[in-house]
Design a protein around this motif. Structure first.
Motif, mmCIF file in Angstrom:
data_model
loop_
_atom_site.group_PDB
_atom_site.id
_atom_site.type_symbol
_atom_site.label_atom_id
_atom_site.label_comp_id
_atom_site.label_asym_id
_atom_site.label_seq_id
_atom_site.Cartn_x
_atom_site.Cartn_y
_atom_site.Cartn_z
ATOM 1 N N PHE A 164 8.286 30.520 -14.497
ATOM 2 C CA PHE A 164 7.769 31.800 -14.023
ATOM 3 C C PHE A 164 6.511 32.192 -14.796
ATOM 4 O O PHE A 164 5.626 32.863 -14.242
ATOM 5 C CB PHE A 164 8.833 32.889 -14.168
ATOM 6 N N ASN A 165 6.417 31.757 -16.037
ATOM 7 C CA ASN A 165 5.206 32.039 -16.813
ATOM 8 C C ASN A 165 3.990 31.353 -16.215
ATOM 9 O O ASN A 165 2.889 31.927 -16.193
ATOM 10 C CB ASN A 165 5.413 31.602 -18.263
ATOM 11 N N ASP A 166 4.163 30.128 -15.708
ATOM 12 C CA ASP A 166 3.048 29.437 -15.053
ATOM 13 C C ASP A 166 2.602 30.208 -13.813
ATOM 14 O O ASP A 166 1.390 30.376 -13.581
ATOM 15 C CB ASP A 166 3.476 28.025 -14.655
ATOM 16 N N ALA A 167 3.567 30.659 -13.016
ATOM 17 C CA ALA A 167 3.223 31.430 -11.817
ATOM 18 C C ALA A 167 2.567 32.752 -12.191
ATOM 19 O O ALA A 167 1.630 33.204 -11.513
ATOM 20 C CB ALA A 167 4.483 31.673 -10.988
ATOM 21 N N ILE A 170 -1.118 32.240 -13.040
ATOM 22 C CA ILE A 170 -1.940 32.071 -11.832
ATOM 23 C C ILE A 170 -2.124 33.414 -11.130
ATOM 24 O O ILE A 170 -3.221 33.734 -10.640
ATOM 25 C CB ILE A 170 -1.287 31.042 -10.893
ATOM 26 N N ALA A 171 -1.056 34.216 -11.063
ATOM 27 C CA ALA A 171 -1.153 35.535 -10.426
ATOM 28 C C ALA A 171 -2.145 36.431 -11.169
ATOM 29 O O ALA A 171 -2.939 37.153 -10.540
ATOM 30 C CB ALA A 171 0.226 36.191 -10.380
ATOM 31 N N ILE A 172 -2.109 36.396 -12.496
ATOM 32 C CA ILE A 172 -3.064 37.196 -13.287
ATOM 33 C C ILE A 172 -4.495 36.748 -13.015
ATOM 34 O O ILE A 172 -5.410 37.571 -12.889
ATOM 35 C CB ILE A 172 -2.718 37.085 -14.787
ATOM 36 N N GLN A 173 -4.700 35.444 -12.914
ATOM 37 C CA GLN A 173 -6.038 34.932 -12.635
ATOM 38 C C GLN A 173 -6.512 35.350 -11.240
ATOM 39 O O GLN A 173 -7.706 35.616 -11.039
ATOM 40 C CB GLN A 173 -6.053 33.409 -12.770
ATOM 41 N N GLY A 178 -11.546 39.217 -9.071
ATOM 42 C CA GLY A 178 -12.478 40.133 -8.422
ATOM 43 C C GLY A 178 -12.585 39.954 -6.923
ATOM 44 O O GLY A 178 -13.372 40.652 -6.278
ATOM 45 N N TYR A 179 -11.809 39.059 -6.365
ATOM 46 C CA TYR A 179 -11.850 38.822 -4.918
ATOM 47 C C TYR A 179 -10.817 39.726 -4.249
ATOM 48 O O TYR A 179 -9.610 39.631 -4.527
ATOM 49 C CB TYR A 179 -11.560 37.360 -4.611
ATOM 50 N N SER A 234 5.579 40.644 -7.020
ATOM 51 C CA SER A 234 5.908 39.819 -5.852
ATOM 52 C C SER A 234 4.961 38.632 -5.719
ATOM 53 O O SER A 234 5.369 37.550 -5.274
ATOM 54 C CB SER A 234 5.872 40.666 -4.584
ATOM 55 N N LEU A 235 3.695 38.794 -6.107
ATOM 56 C CA LEU A 235 2.754 37.681 -6.063
ATOM 57 C C LEU A 235 3.212 36.564 -6.991
ATOM 58 O O LEU A 235 3.240 35.384 -6.606
ATOM 59 C CB LEU A 235 1.358 38.159 -6.440
ATOM 60 N N ALA A 236 3.597 36.930 -8.222
ATOM 61 C CA ALA A 236 4.106 35.924 -9.156
ATOM 62 C C ALA A 236 5.417 35.326 -8.663
ATOM 63 O O ALA A 236 5.654 34.115 -8.810
ATOM 64 C CB ALA A 236 4.282 36.544 -10.539
ATOM 65 N N SER A 237 6.268 36.159 -8.045
ATOM 66 C CA SER A 237 7.557 35.664 -7.549
ATOM 67 C C SER A 237 7.368 34.667 -6.415
ATOM 68 O O SER A 237 8.021 33.610 -6.374
ATOM 69 C CB SER A 237 8.418 36.836 -7.070
ATOM 70 N N LEU A 238 6.464 34.975 -5.479
ATOM 71 C CA LEU A 238 6.209 34.061 -4.367
ATOM 72 C C LEU A 238 5.591 32.751 -4.850
ATOM 73 O O LEU A 238 5.925 31.670 -4.348
ATOM 74 C CB LEU A 238 5.294 34.735 -3.341
#
Length: 299
Positions: A164-167, A170-173, A178-179, A234-238
């Motif tokens: 989950f830390n890897d996800a 990526i979610a934080i990035q 900025g997109y 939810s973004l990290a969870s998905l």
């Protein structure tokens, strides 16, 4: 005396040709032997990789059962609230979930081709879509035609089981890139069985799309801050769920691919062994014929 001279002359003339035939036979046997040895070594490697993939698959399947509620729960929330993509925001985001490792059949190419076909079918959508490649395999395929659409690439994926830390990283990035996008999809391989998987996608929405959902009122105590926090989680969870699905599909596909490779290597070993024995028998038979012919000529 004249007969003896003729026999000596015949043997001197035939000696270079016999020596060349022996060398040719030995060269053929040596090449077959080298190839047979290399195929046997490849079979050992594929059998070892199959055993390793089987162990990793068992772990990936156990982890997937624990991760499924995170992805399914978010997907059910989007469906029950009837969240739709906002028409005033045409920008989209597509995330390709693959890994850096190969030798697993068409797991990675299937995801990349699915995204490629959808973008090529709609030129307007292609201009308003940014891509995120999780894994180098999807980047290698998609950058050929959509290099300008790639937002960033997440590498070093697939060597270890996703966490989950890897996800979350990526979610934080994604959030810090900025997109801004109105909607999007996570394209991944959904695991079905040891020998079956299918390409699926998960929806993504921004905050405005959630706030304008027709049936959002059925959920109590949802203010802007709560919705923003939930969307980030939810973004990290998905992402975590899709990465677990992809990892399980990859290991099962690699296990199947290595099993097929081992069987093909076994068939090739049988054919090469048969060819080697036939060639060796032909060389021995030719040498016996030459010896017998020489002895008969001396008589």
């Amino acid at each position: 005396m004249m007969l003896s001279n003729r026999i000596s002359t015949f043997l001197r003339l035939a000696a270079p040709e016999q020596q060349w035939q022996q060398q040719r036979g030995m060269a053929t046997l040596k090449s077959i032997s080298i190839r047979l040895k290399s195929v046997k070594n490849i079979q050992k490697i594929t059998q070892s990789m199959k055993m390793v993939s089987a162990a990793k698959y068992n772990r990936a399947e156990r982890d997937l059962k624990q991760a499924r509620p995170l992805g399914i729960g978010t997907k059910v929330f989007y469906e029950q609230a009837e969240i739709q993509a906002p028409p005033e925001e045409p920008k989209k985001l597509v995330i390709a979930v693959t890994s850096d490792r190969g030798l697993c059949g068409a797991v990675h190419t299937g995801v990349s081709r699915y995204i490629r076909d959808r973008l090529l079918a709609d030129s307007e959508q292609r201009e308003n879509t940014k891509l995120i490649c999780i894994g180098e395999k999807s980047r290698a395929i998609l950058q050929r035609q959509f290099a300008n659409n790639i937002l960033f690439v997440a590498s070093e994926v697939g060597r270890k089981p996703p966490t989950f830390n890897d996800a979350a990283q990526i979610a934080i990035q994604i959030l810090n890139s900025g997109y801004s996008f109105g909607s999007g999809h996570i394209v991944y391989n959904r695991f079905k069985s040891v020998v079956s998987y299918m390409i699926d996608d998960l929806p993504l929405f921004d905050k405005s799309a959630v706030l304008n959902a027709p049936k959002l009122s059925m959920y109590d105590s949802l203010d802007d801050e709560v919705i923003q926090s939930y969307l980030e989680f939810s973004l990290a969870s998905l992402l975590f769920y899709s990465m677990k699905e992809g990892a399980c599909s990859e290991q099962s596909s690699r296990m199947t691919a290595m099993d097929n490779a081992s069987k093909n290597a076994g068939e090739m070993i049988d054919k090469l062994t048969l060819t080697f024995n036939r060639t060796r028998q032909a060389v021995i038979t030719r040498e016996l014929i030459e010896i017998i012919s020489g002895a008969a000529a001396l008589d």
